[in-house]
Design an enzyme around this catalytic site. Structure first.
Site, PDB file in Angstrom:
ATOM      1  CE  LYS A   1       8.704 -13.259 -13.509  1.00  9.65           C
ATOM      2  NZ  LYS A   1       9.377 -13.020 -14.761  1.00  9.65           N
TER       3      LYS A   1
ATOM      4  CE  LYS B   1     -10.040   1.155  11.652  1.00  8.17           C
ATOM      5  NZ  LYS B   1      -9.477   1.991  10.629  1.00  8.17           N
TER       6      LYS B   1
ATOM      7  CG  ASP C   1      -5.707  -6.241  13.825  1.00  8.57           C
ATOM      8  OD1 ASP C   1      -4.850  -5.629  14.509  1.00  8.57           O
ATOM      9  OD2 ASP C   1      -6.680  -5.663  13.298  1.00  8.57           O
ATOM     10  CB  ILE C   2       0.300  -6.450  14.412  1.00  8.91           C
ATOM     11  CG1 ILE C   2       0.729  -7.202  13.144  1.00  8.91           C
ATOM     12  CG2 ILE C   2       1.449  -6.347  15.402  1.00  8.91           C
ATOM     13  CD1 ILE C   2       1.808  -6.506  12.339  1.00  8.91           C
TER      14      ILE C   2
ATOM     15  CG  PHE D   1      -1.623   5.894  13.887  1.00 10.75           C
ATOM     16  CD1 PHE D   1      -0.944   5.819  15.089  1.00 10.75           C
ATOM     17  CD2 PHE D   1      -1.482   7.043  13.112  1.00 10.75           C
ATOM     18  CE1 PHE D   1      -0.137   6.867  15.520  1.00 10.75           C
ATOM     19  CE2 PHE D   1      -0.679   8.096  13.521  1.00 10.75           C
ATOM     20  CZ  PHE D   1      -0.003   8.012  14.724  1.00 10.75           C
TER      21      PHE D   1
ATOM     22  CG  ASN E   1      -0.201  -0.070   2.505  1.00 13.83           C
ATOM     23  OD1 ASN E   1       0.558   0.826   2.855  1.00 13.83           O
ATOM     24  ND2 ASN E   1      -0.380  -1.167   3.241  1.00 13.83           N
TER      25      ASN E   1
ATOM     26  CB  ALA F   1       2.714  -0.763  10.615  1.00 12.68           C
TER      27      ALA F   1
ATOM     28  CE  LYS G   1      -7.977  -2.582  14.283  1.00 14.15           C
ATOM     29  NZ  LYS G   1      -6.946  -2.971  13.326  1.00 14.15           N
TER      30      LYS G   1
HETATM   31  N1  CTP Z   1      -3.269  -2.900  12.302  1.00 12.87           N
HETATM   32  C1  CTP Z   1      -2.477  -3.980  12.641  1.00 12.87           C
HETATM   33  N2  CTP Z   1      -2.573  -5.133  11.930  1.00 12.87           N
HETATM   34  C2  CTP Z   1      -3.427  -5.239  10.894  1.00 12.87           C
HETATM   35  C3  CTP Z   1      -4.244  -4.143  10.533  1.00 12.87           C
HETATM   36  C4  CTP Z   1      -4.125  -2.984  11.254  1.00 12.87           C
HETATM   37  O1  CTP Z   1      -1.683  -3.887  13.588  1.00 12.87           O
HETATM   38  N3  CTP Z   1      -3.493  -6.379  10.225  1.00 12.87           N
HETATM   39  C5  CTP Z   1      -3.211  -1.688  13.117  1.00 12.87           C
HETATM   40  C6  CTP Z   1      -2.632  -0.497  12.390  1.00 12.87           C
HETATM   41  O2  CTP Z   1      -1.233  -0.412  12.583  1.00 12.87           O
HETATM   42  C7  CTP Z   1      -3.372   0.645  13.070  1.00 12.87           C
HETATM   43  C8  CTP Z   1      -4.741   0.062  13.403  1.00 12.87           C
HETATM   44  O3  CTP Z   1      -4.527  -1.334  13.434  1.00 12.87           O
HETATM   45  O4  CTP Z   1      -2.778   1.006  14.283  1.00 12.87           O
HETATM   46  C9  CTP Z   1      -5.831   0.402  12.455  1.00 12.87           C
HETATM   47  O5  CTP Z   1      -5.416   0.174  11.134  1.00 12.87           O
HETATM   48  P1  CTP Z   1      -6.337   0.557   9.899  1.00 12.87           P
HETATM   49  O6  CTP Z   1      -5.670   0.152   8.641  1.00 12.87           O
HETATM   50  O7  CTP Z   1      -6.803   1.973  10.049  1.00 12.87           O
HETATM   51  O8  CTP Z   1      -7.601  -0.316  10.186  1.00 12.87           O
HETATM   52  P2  CTP Z   1      -7.945  -1.805   9.870  1.00 12.87           P
HETATM   53  O9  CTP Z   1      -7.990  -2.573  11.134  1.00 12.87           O
HETATM   54  O10 CTP Z   1      -7.075  -2.344   8.795  1.00 12.87           O
HETATM   55  O11 CTP Z   1      -9.439  -1.668   9.381  1.00 12.87           O
HETATM   56  P3  CTP Z   1     -10.005  -0.987   8.004  1.00 12.87           P
HETATM   57  O12 CTP Z   1      -8.958  -1.231   6.943  1.00 12.87           O
HETATM   58  O13 CTP Z   1     -11.275  -1.693   7.780  1.00 12.87           O
HETATM   59  O14 CTP Z   1     -10.171   0.484   8.316  1.00 12.87           O
END
Ligand code: CTP
Length: 399
Positions: free
Chosen positions: A289, A338, A305-306, A324, A211, A275, A342
């Site tokens: 490949k 969130k 989801d970390i 974030f 991304n 991140a 979370k």
């Molecule tokens: N995050 C994480 N691991 C993931 C996804 C997100 O640790 N697999 C953490 C990001 O580092 C951030 C928070 O979760 O602190 C929210 O990330 P964001 O991308 O805004 O949200 P998502 O949980 O991915 O949800 P969505 O994409 O539906 O908004």
């Protein structure tokens, strides 16, 4: 009693009537066993003499970048590395303007430009000069660079006018410097972890999904933790940014690696998850490949989801867990969701649909949603200033 013993401070004196007060600064610092080296700008020499300064500091006074004698003894880079902190007192409107454009036409501005240390500025000038839009704009720029501004104060001026522009008194300037060093010392007991940048999810050995995240905000937050004395670990996805020195810098590729490294580096007192972790990974990773064909269907599954994993961890959850939220719409609703789902203490939200504060920009405009108090909206500022605003709040919370 001032506790600055054995610190090294580089004092830069610019040309203004309050330059005489810098003698008092040197006197107090020397009494507190601080090593003080001094740079005088050309116009400062009209107000104070090198002889009076060196008599007080017991050190050589530096003034000329092209002096063979000075450069062979200590060049301008070594001089900026030597210092624990740089104080410019007084700083004039002219030097403020020079620093705001990165100009380096004398020793003082060159040393500051080359510095990686904390820089404190104590302005002194006429009230109209201080209130001029160009000075205001320049000061905003310097704040965004991360320079700390002390004062100026309101009072009678040497020019006979009254208003804001008086240099802060030496005792007060030194008190602020002391607070900085004390905070650093106090924060040494704290450990911070920051995740930053994008992750890559591989399709085959040469292709991946990722991304737009630049990692800039996370890097600035890690730097700010480091500068405030925290033992800091930065776990970064692949970015174009240079590694940061003075902290534990770990580079990763995938979300799985980022998660493993985060777990390996816990426990911590505070963790900030900036991140942009890829939400999905490839189900059938190909070891070789993939050859070109008419159609290629990729199957994806949800990634780990970390943040959620760690914030719900029984034993490893940091005292302060900050997520974030990158949103393009419904910022408040999505951030609060969130925060709860979370299990975070705080969520820092920003609107990534606006390109000026979005993924790759140098500025950001955040809102902080707290678990236990009213949310806060901060104005638009540089990512470096956002970082120090956030870290200041962390320090307040931990203490
Ligand atoms: N995050 C994480 N691991 C993931 C996804 C997100 O640790 N697999 C953490 C990001 O580092 C951030 C928070 O979760 O602190 C929210 O990330 P964001 O991308 O805004 O949200 P998502 O949980 O991915 O949800 P969505 O994409 O539906 O908004």
């Amino acid at each position: 009693m001032i506790n600055l013993s054995n610190k090294k401070i580089l004092l830069i004196i610019c040309g203004g009537i309050s330059a005489y007060k810098s003698l008092e600064i040197i006197r107090i610092l020397k009494k507190s066993n601080v090593q003080v080296k001094t740079i005088l700008t050309k116009s400062a020499k009209e107000f104070v003499t090198p002889l009076s300064i060196s008599s007080l500091s017991h050190e050589k006074v530096y003034d000329d970048i092209f002096s063979v004698e000075n450069e062979s003894e200590m060049d301008h880079i070594s001089l900026s590395r030597w210092a624990d902190l740089i104080l410019v007192a007084p700083i004039t409107a002219n030097t403020i303007s020079k620093l705001s454009t990165g100009s380096s036409d004398d020793l003082a501005s060159t040393v500051i430009l080359a510095s990686d240390k904390e820089i404190y500025l104590a302005p002194a000038m006429n009230v109209r000069m201080w209130e001029h839009p160009s000075t205001k704009e320049n000061i905003d720029k310097l704040k965004n660079f991360g320079y700390k501004i002390i004062g100026p104060e309101i009072g009678d001026m040497a020019c006979g006018e009254f208003g804001k522009g008086k240099m802060t008194e030496p005792n007060e300037i030194i008190k602020q410097i002391e607070i900085y060093f004390n905070n650093r010392k106090k924060n040494k007991k704290y450990k911070a972890i920051v995740t930053a940048g994008p992750t890559r999810e591989y399709i085959d050995p040469v292709r991946f999904i990722t991304n737009k995240s630049s990692g800039k905000q996370g890097y600035e937050i890690a730097k700010s933790f480091r500068d405030n004395g925290f033992e800091t670990t930065l776990i970064s996805g692949q970015t174009n940014l240079d590694p940061i020195s003075g902290l534990n810098f770990i580079k990763v590729d995938t979300a799985k690696e980022m998660f493993e490294q985060t777990i390996n580096n816990l426990p911590a007192d505070v963790a900030v998850f900036t991140a942009a972790v890829a939400d999905y990974k490839i189900i059938n990773y190909e070891n070789k490949k993939i050859k070109k064909k008419e159609n290629l269907n990729l199957s994806l599954e949800k990634n780990i989801d970390i943040l959620a994993n760690i914030s719900k961890h029984n034993s490893l959850r940091p005292k302060l867990t900050i997520g974030f939220a990158a949103e393009t719409n419904n910022l408040v609703k999505n951030s609060l969701k969130k925060l709860e789902e979370k299990n975070c203490d705080w969520i820092v939200a920003n609107d990534v649909s606006d390109n000026s504060i979005g993924f790759d920009s140098n500025e950001n405009q955040i809102s902080i949603f707290y678990k236990d108090k009213k949310n806060e909206n901060l104005k638009k500022m540089s990512k470096s200033l956002v970082a120090s605003e956030l870290v200041n709040r962390v320090i307040e919370n931990l203490n």
